[in-house]
Design a protein around this motif. Sequence first.
Motif, PDB file in Angstrom:
ATOM      1  N   GLY A 174       0.827  -1.364  -0.043  1.00  0.00           N
ATOM      2  CA  GLY A 174       0.025   0.049  -0.025  1.00  0.00           C
ATOM      3  C   GLY A 174       0.795   1.300   0.104  1.00  0.00           C
ATOM      4  O   GLY A 174       0.383   2.370  -0.553  1.00  0.00           O
ATOM      5  N   VAL A 194      -0.032   8.009   5.218  1.00  0.00           N
ATOM      6  CA  VAL A 194       0.138   6.406   5.231  1.00  0.00           C
ATOM      7  C   VAL A 194       1.593   6.155   6.173  1.00  0.00           C
ATOM      8  O   VAL A 194       1.607   5.245   6.855  1.00  0.00           O
ATOM      9  CB  VAL A 194       0.698   5.686   3.764  1.00  0.00           C
ATOM     10  CG1 VAL A 194       1.337   4.419   3.844  1.00  0.00           C
ATOM     11  CG2 VAL A 194      -0.868   5.646   2.849  1.00  0.00           C
ATOM     12  N   ALA A 208       1.872   5.076  10.000  1.00  0.00           N
ATOM     13  CA  ALA A 208       1.447   3.713  10.154  1.00  0.00           C
ATOM     14  C   ALA A 208       2.495   2.900   9.766  1.00  0.00           C
ATOM     15  O   ALA A 208       2.318   1.434  10.191  1.00  0.00           O
ATOM     16  CB  ALA A 208       0.238   3.207   9.597  1.00  0.00           C
ATOM     17  N   LEU A 256       7.533  -0.365   5.131  1.00  0.00           N
ATOM     18  CA  LEU A 256       6.444  -1.565   5.213  1.00  0.00           C
ATOM     19  C   LEU A 256       5.201  -1.070   5.798  1.00  0.00           C
ATOM     20  O   LEU A 256       5.235  -0.612   6.950  1.00  0.00           O
ATOM     21  CB  LEU A 256       7.040  -2.673   6.169  1.00  0.00           C
ATOM     22  CG  LEU A 256       8.539  -3.123   6.214  1.00  0.00           C
ATOM     23  CD1 LEU A 256       8.818  -4.361   7.006  1.00  0.00           C
ATOM     24  CD2 LEU A 256       8.622  -3.595   4.595  1.00  0.00           C
ATOM     25  N   PRO A 257       3.882  -1.114   4.799  1.00  0.00           N
ATOM     26  CA  PRO A 257       2.772  -0.680   5.730  1.00  0.00           C
ATOM     27  C   PRO A 257       2.434  -1.962   6.916  1.00  0.00           C
ATOM     28  O   PRO A 257       3.085  -2.972   6.839  1.00  0.00           O
ATOM     29  CB  PRO A 257       1.865  -0.984   4.414  1.00  0.00           C
ATOM     30  CG  PRO A 257       2.746  -0.960   3.356  1.00  0.00           C
ATOM     31  CD  PRO A 257       4.071  -1.522   3.656  1.00  0.00           C
ATOM     32  N   PRO A 258       1.435  -1.641   7.386  1.00  0.00           N
ATOM     33  CA  PRO A 258       0.704  -2.594   8.568  1.00  0.00           C
ATOM     34  C   PRO A 258       0.618  -3.780   8.096  1.00  0.00           C
ATOM     35  O   PRO A 258      -0.021  -3.799   6.665  1.00  0.00           O
ATOM     36  CB  PRO A 258      -0.323  -1.768   9.201  1.00  0.00           C
ATOM     37  CG  PRO A 258      -0.586  -0.489   8.691  1.00  0.00           C
ATOM     38  CD  PRO A 258       0.416  -0.414   7.373  1.00  0.00           C
ATOM     39  N   PHE A 259       1.151  -4.751   8.593  1.00  0.00           N
ATOM     40  CA  PHE A 259       1.045  -6.308   8.040  1.00  0.00           C
ATOM     41  C   PHE A 259      -0.549  -6.579   8.085  1.00  0.00           C
ATOM     42  O   PHE A 259      -1.116  -6.436   9.166  1.00  0.00           O
ATOM     43  CB  PHE A 259       1.900  -7.205   8.835  1.00  0.00           C
ATOM     44  CG  PHE A 259       3.229  -6.905   9.024  1.00  0.00           C
ATOM     45  CD1 PHE A 259       3.785  -6.295   7.852  1.00  0.00           C
ATOM     46  CD2 PHE A 259       4.051  -7.309   9.850  1.00  0.00           C
ATOM     47  CE1 PHE A 259       4.996  -5.518   7.930  1.00  0.00           C
ATOM     48  CE2 PHE A 259       5.461  -6.919  10.013  1.00  0.00           C
ATOM     49  CZ  PHE A 259       5.969  -6.201   8.796  1.00  0.00           C
ATOM     50  N   ALA A 260      -0.839  -7.366   7.244  1.00  0.00           N
ATOM     51  CA  ALA A 260      -2.239  -7.857   6.974  1.00  0.00           C
ATOM     52  C   ALA A 260      -2.469  -9.217   6.453  1.00  0.00           C
ATOM     53  O   ALA A 260      -3.432  -9.630   5.761  1.00  0.00           O
ATOM     54  CB  ALA A 260      -3.288  -6.995   6.231  1.00  0.00           C
ATOM     55  N   GLY A 261      -1.565 -10.098   7.118  1.00  0.00           N
ATOM     56  CA  GLY A 261      -1.587 -11.540   6.718  1.00  0.00           C
ATOM     57  C   GLY A 261      -2.934 -12.321   7.344  1.00  0.00           C
ATOM     58  O   GLY A 261      -3.451 -11.766   8.324  1.00  0.00           O
ATOM     59  N   HIS A 304       1.167 -19.936   4.708  1.00  0.00           N
ATOM     60  CA  HIS A 304       0.384 -18.946   4.376  1.00  0.00           C
ATOM     61  C   HIS A 304       0.505 -18.824   2.584  1.00  0.00           C
ATOM     62  O   HIS A 304       1.675 -18.949   2.261  1.00  0.00           O
ATOM     63  CB  HIS A 304       0.976 -17.548   4.755  1.00  0.00           C
ATOM     64  CG  HIS A 304      -0.040 -16.406   4.916  1.00  0.00           C
ATOM     65  ND1 HIS A 304      -0.528 -15.886   3.719  1.00  0.00           N
ATOM     66  CD2 HIS A 304      -0.420 -15.754   5.881  1.00  0.00           C
ATOM     67  CE1 HIS A 304      -1.289 -14.820   4.075  1.00  0.00           C
ATOM     68  NE2 HIS A 304      -1.447 -15.134   5.277  1.00  0.00           N
ATOM     69  N   ILE A 315       3.023  -9.611   5.238  1.00  0.00           N
ATOM     70  CA  ILE A 315       2.252 -10.104   4.093  1.00  0.00           C
ATOM     71  C   ILE A 315       1.060  -9.010   4.304  1.00  0.00           C
ATOM     72  O   ILE A 315       0.787  -8.544   5.169  1.00  0.00           O
ATOM     73  CB  ILE A 315       1.717 -11.282   4.584  1.00  0.00           C
ATOM     74  CG1 ILE A 315       2.759 -12.565   4.545  1.00  0.00           C
ATOM     75  CG2 ILE A 315       0.607 -11.827   3.608  1.00  0.00           C
ATOM     76  CD1 ILE A 315       2.535 -13.932   4.565  1.00  0.00           C
ATOM     77  N   TRP A 324      -6.103  -1.478   0.738  1.00  0.00           N
ATOM     78  CA  TRP A 324      -5.039  -1.890   1.341  1.00  0.00           C
ATOM     79  C   TRP A 324      -5.653  -2.311   2.604  1.00  0.00           C
ATOM     80  O   TRP A 324      -5.639  -1.162   3.529  1.00  0.00           O
ATOM     81  CB  TRP A 324      -3.658  -1.293   1.227  1.00  0.00           C
ATOM     82  CG  TRP A 324      -3.083  -1.564  -0.053  1.00  0.00           C
ATOM     83  CD1 TRP A 324      -3.437  -0.707  -1.124  1.00  0.00           C
ATOM     84  CD2 TRP A 324      -2.339  -2.330  -0.706  1.00  0.00           C
ATOM     85  NE1 TRP A 324      -2.714  -0.740  -2.192  1.00  0.00           N
ATOM     86  CE2 TRP A 324      -2.237  -2.183  -2.089  1.00  0.00           C
ATOM     87  CE3 TRP A 324      -1.783  -3.810  -0.322  1.00  0.00           C
ATOM     88  CZ2 TRP A 324      -1.411  -3.164  -3.086  1.00  0.00           C
ATOM     89  CZ3 TRP A 324      -0.950  -4.454  -1.167  1.00  0.00           C
ATOM     90  CH2 TRP A 324      -0.857  -4.032  -2.517  1.00  0.00           C
ATOM     91  N   LEU A 364      -4.351  -0.136   6.333  1.00  0.00           N
ATOM     92  CA  LEU A 364      -3.559   1.226   5.614  1.00  0.00           C
ATOM     93  C   LEU A 364      -4.553   2.415   6.062  1.00  0.00           C
ATOM     94  O   LEU A 364      -5.632   2.448   5.718  1.00  0.00           O
ATOM     95  CB  LEU A 364      -3.164   1.080   4.351  1.00  0.00           C
ATOM     96  CG  LEU A 364      -2.039   1.980   3.891  1.00  0.00           C
ATOM     97  CD1 LEU A 364      -0.621   1.588   4.816  1.00  0.00           C
ATOM     98  CD2 LEU A 364      -1.976   2.082   2.394  1.00  0.00           C
TER      99      LEU A 364
END
Lengths: 97, 148
Positions: free
Chosen positions: A29, A63, A66, A91-96, B90, B131, B144, B147
């Motif tokens: 993002g 952005v 964060a 690195l944007p916030p992780f969303a795995g 994953h 990820i 996203w 975000l």
Amino acid sequence: MTTSPAAGQTSGPADLHLRPTVEVRYWAGARAAAGVEVDTVAGSTVAEAIEAATALRPGLAPVLPACSFLVDGQRRDTAAPLVDGARVEVLPPFAGG
Amino acid sequence: MPETSNAEPGRVALCAVREEALSADEVLAAVADPACGGVVIFHGLVRNHDDGSGVESLDYSAHPQASTELERVCREVAERHTGTRIAAVHRVGALALGDAAVITAAAAAHRGQAFEACRDLIDTLKAQVPIWKHQRYDDGRDSWVGLP
């Protein structure tokens, strides 16, 4: 008191030339917000580098607060010093999951 | 013998970030052990809504270090939960509604340890593995996830 012609006196923003040149690489993002994958900026800390990057890419402004940062592959905070040729990754916030 | 295995550090049986469809059978086979009487498996699936909007499709992308970070997370979770066998896979790329994005599992002598280890594994994975998820909604918007 007389001023002696010191080196560096000739160019006004001399410190700009002393700041390391670094690569800023955007992920996910943050890349979408920047509109590019990578920028080359001057900055002696992560904070300075991302400030310079935001000046180039205003879309990053909302952005970046964060995001977390890697410097040459290692997790670092915004106070971390940079050397010439350093690679800063955004690195944007992780969303795995 | 089971008492001995309880005191040993946990083991990472399987750990991967991949583009191929995930298999619960593979994960269960990886953690299976004659000393383990309890197995907990978590499936994270692509759901058809998020934040009040209908989700149409979803893309996961990973940082090149994501596999290394997932390995670290698995090792640390295994160390925290003695006597367990754990696994985490994953998926990345374009996923359809209902697809499994992540599967984690933990096997232990008894259910309590297995539940705790599996919960710790999925929570730590979500917080620490780089990820990202890009969602397209049925009203044409996209975002996203996470975000501002």
